[in-house]
Design a protein around this motif. Sequence first.
Motif, PDB file in Angstrom:
ATOM      1  N   GLY A 274       0.785  -1.216   0.000  1.00  0.00           N
ATOM      2  CA  GLY A 274       0.000   0.000   0.000  1.00  0.00           C
ATOM      3  C   GLY A 274       0.813   1.260   0.000  1.00  0.00           C
ATOM      4  O   GLY A 274       0.259   2.348   0.140  1.00  0.00           O
ATOM      5  N   ALA A 275       2.131   1.147  -0.142  1.00  0.00           N
ATOM      6  CA  ALA A 275       2.985   2.332  -0.159  1.00  0.00           C
ATOM      7  C   ALA A 275       4.171   2.087  -1.074  1.00  0.00           C
ATOM      8  O   ALA A 275       4.603   0.955  -1.287  1.00  0.00           O
ATOM      9  N   LEU A 276       4.689   3.168  -1.621  1.00  0.00           N
ATOM     10  CA  LEU A 276       5.952   3.139  -2.338  1.00  0.00           C
ATOM     11  C   LEU A 276       6.957   3.909  -1.493  1.00  0.00           C
ATOM     12  O   LEU A 276       6.663   5.002  -1.014  1.00  0.00           O
ATOM     13  N   THR A 277       8.121   3.338  -1.285  1.00  0.00           N
ATOM     14  CA  THR A 277       9.080   3.918  -0.357  1.00  0.00           C
ATOM     15  C   THR A 277      10.441   4.084  -1.027  1.00  0.00           C
ATOM     16  O   THR A 277      10.825   3.302  -1.893  1.00  0.00           O
ATOM     17  N   PHE A 278      11.173   5.119  -0.606  1.00  0.00           N
ATOM     18  CA  PHE A 278      12.548   5.265  -1.076  1.00  0.00           C
ATOM     19  C   PHE A 278      13.372   6.024  -0.049  1.00  0.00           C
ATOM     20  O   PHE A 278      12.842   6.678   0.850  1.00  0.00           O
ATOM     21  N   LEU A 279      14.686   5.905  -0.191  1.00  0.00           N
ATOM     22  CA  LEU A 279      15.631   6.573   0.680  1.00  0.00           C
ATOM     23  C   LEU A 279      16.334   7.666  -0.100  1.00  0.00           C
ATOM     24  O   LEU A 279      16.659   7.482  -1.278  1.00  0.00           O
TER      25      LEU A 279
ATOM     26  N   VAL B 104       7.838  11.851   5.483  1.00  0.00           N
ATOM     27  CA  VAL B 104       9.291  12.009   5.434  1.00  0.00           C
ATOM     28  C   VAL B 104       9.835  11.741   6.825  1.00  0.00           C
ATOM     29  O   VAL B 104       9.417  12.376   7.803  1.00  0.00           O
ATOM     30  N   THR B 105      10.759  10.798   6.924  1.00  0.00           N
ATOM     31  CA  THR B 105      11.389  10.457   8.196  1.00  0.00           C
ATOM     32  C   THR B 105      12.890  10.678   8.072  1.00  0.00           C
ATOM     33  O   THR B 105      13.532  10.144   7.163  1.00  0.00           O
ATOM     34  N   PHE B 106      13.445  11.461   8.960  1.00  0.00           N
ATOM     35  CA  PHE B 106      14.893  11.656   9.023  1.00  0.00           C
ATOM     36  C   PHE B 106      15.458  10.670  10.034  1.00  0.00           C
ATOM     37  O   PHE B 106      14.994  10.615  11.195  1.00  0.00           O
ATOM     38  N   LEU B 107      16.478   9.910   9.609  1.00  0.00           N
ATOM     39  CA  LEU B 107      17.067   8.903  10.473  1.00  0.00           C
ATOM     40  C   LEU B 107      18.560   9.144  10.629  1.00  0.00           C
ATOM     41  O   LEU B 107      19.247   9.489   9.665  1.00  0.00           O
TER      42      LEU B 107
ATOM     43  N   LEU C   1       5.314   6.978   0.286  1.00  0.00           N
ATOM     44  CA  LEU C   1       4.212   7.539  -0.475  1.00  0.00           C
ATOM     45  C   LEU C   1       3.006   6.623  -0.371  1.00  0.00           C
ATOM     46  O   LEU C   1       3.063   5.444  -0.771  1.00  0.00           O
ATOM     47  N   GLU C   2       1.937   7.148   0.182  1.00  0.00           N
ATOM     48  CA  GLU C   2       0.657   6.467   0.253  1.00  0.00           C
ATOM     49  C   GLU C   2      -0.378   7.324  -0.463  1.00  0.00           C
ATOM     50  O   GLU C   2      -0.135   8.506  -0.722  1.00  0.00           O
TER      51      GLU C   2
ATOM     52  N   GLY D 213      10.926  -0.313   4.333  1.00  0.00           N
ATOM     53  CA  GLY D 213      10.715  -0.374   2.894  1.00  0.00           C
ATOM     54  C   GLY D 213      11.705   0.498   2.156  1.00  0.00           C
ATOM     55  O   GLY D 213      12.097   1.568   2.645  1.00  0.00           O
ATOM     56  N   GLY D 214      12.109   0.046   1.000  1.00  0.00           N
ATOM     57  CA  GLY D 214      13.033   0.816   0.170  1.00  0.00           C
ATOM     58  C   GLY D 214      12.982   0.324  -1.257  1.00  0.00           C
ATOM     59  O   GLY D 214      13.716  -0.591  -1.641  1.00  0.00           O
ATOM     60  N   ASP D 215      12.092   0.903  -2.057  1.00  0.00           N
ATOM     61  CA  ASP D 215      11.958   0.475  -3.443  1.00  0.00           C
ATOM     62  C   ASP D 215      13.078   1.008  -4.328  1.00  0.00           C
ATOM     63  O   ASP D 215      13.396   0.422  -5.354  1.00  0.00           O
TER      64      ASP D 215
END
Length: 441
Positions: free
Chosen positions: A21-26, A302-305, A295-296, A59-61
């Motif tokens: 249900g989401a697209l994710t990237f770093l 946006v998460t800063f790590l 992205l949903e 997640g990390g597409d």
Amino acid sequence: MLALLWLTLVTAVTRGGGHGGALTFLALGDWGGLPEPPFVTPREVATAAAMGQAATEMGGDFVLALGDNFYYSGVRDEWDPRFQDTFERVFVSPGLRGVPWYVMAGNHDHAGNVTAQLRYSHHSPRWHFPHPYYSLRLHVPGSNASARLLVLDTVLLCGHTDDFGLGDVPAGPRDAAAAGAHLAWLRAQLEAAAGDSFVLVAGHYPVWSVAKHGPTPCLLRLLRPLLRRHRVTAYLCGHDHNLQYLEEGGVGYVLSGAGNFMEDSRPHEGSVPPGSLRFFFGSPASPGGFAHLRLEPSAVTVTFLEATGRVLHRVTLPPPPPLTPGDGGDTGTPTLGDTGGTGSPSPGVLGTLGDTGSPLNPPRRRWGQSGHWDHWFWGHSAISDPLWDTGDQTLTNDRGETPMTPDLGDPRDLGDTEDTDPWPGGTLTPAWVAPMTNDPQ
């Protein structure tokens, strides 16, 4: 001559479990190691490991590389050992295996051979750098939500900086015509993105920053009004060696430049709009950091790590409200530039050219449960690389003029009216190159 290239590629995202249900990237900037052995820094190694863990857990597409990929002077050629020493042998965590990287050039890359970085795309299955600037279409799995990620070359737009002095700003584009063509491409892509749920723009130089380099005057003049007018969700960048989040004019500004160095000074706090800085992290004792985007259909998170795995800051950005005619001067009609009257080519109906005076309204595609994105780009090939030589198609206005030098303007002029059209007037008359039809309908 300024030749135009329109190329369509299709990439299927291999999704990990538990992140449906989401697209994710770093997003990682300024990660490019050192030019002498061991060709890495401890901070780069720690950040690479943390990115792998985040990709597994969150997640990390794909990875978006925000420039300064190889310190301090880029690479020599496509066989430069720096590709192995600073990239391939460093980002080896299981969570990053098979994950594609989408790459842009920073000022340190432009100090070397950027064409070699483009060509390295043919040597590595995960290094994707198809053109100095390009567009990604992102599709959230299991929904009709789509996003567009526009990857810029801000050095091409604004010029080079040696990066060693406090507040050094780009000196202006080396090739004014190339910069004008890039700006025209950006305008057309933003117009075409009117139907997307989210629009993200990424470049190496920051628009706003409180740190060493501060705001980039050229981007304040040329880019900021476009981001506001087209209600861009976020602008992602690096260049300053820390993590920042600013919000101004409805646009989120994500700065992720902590992949190799960390700096905690804020000499430009007075150079950004009051109240715009929402987060800053640049502790010299930190092992580094990066940003993660999810992205949903309903929002971009946006998460800063930190490279320790610690969550430093999180912000949720909703989609813009539906566009209404006359809102911000934008009618919702895809046109090239701001002169009106010329339809732009439709990414939704491949092989169809723009129809003068009749903009296209492509149907929305339907996508399956697995995430997909397609990406395409068109830009000038006024670079000495036969890979991008597309013949004699030219971009001119109706008087046969090619783009003029953009007005870099005064950084203190922060008005919302963008008055820097690189064409001196008249209706744009592009000569389109039909796309390759390799796209699922």
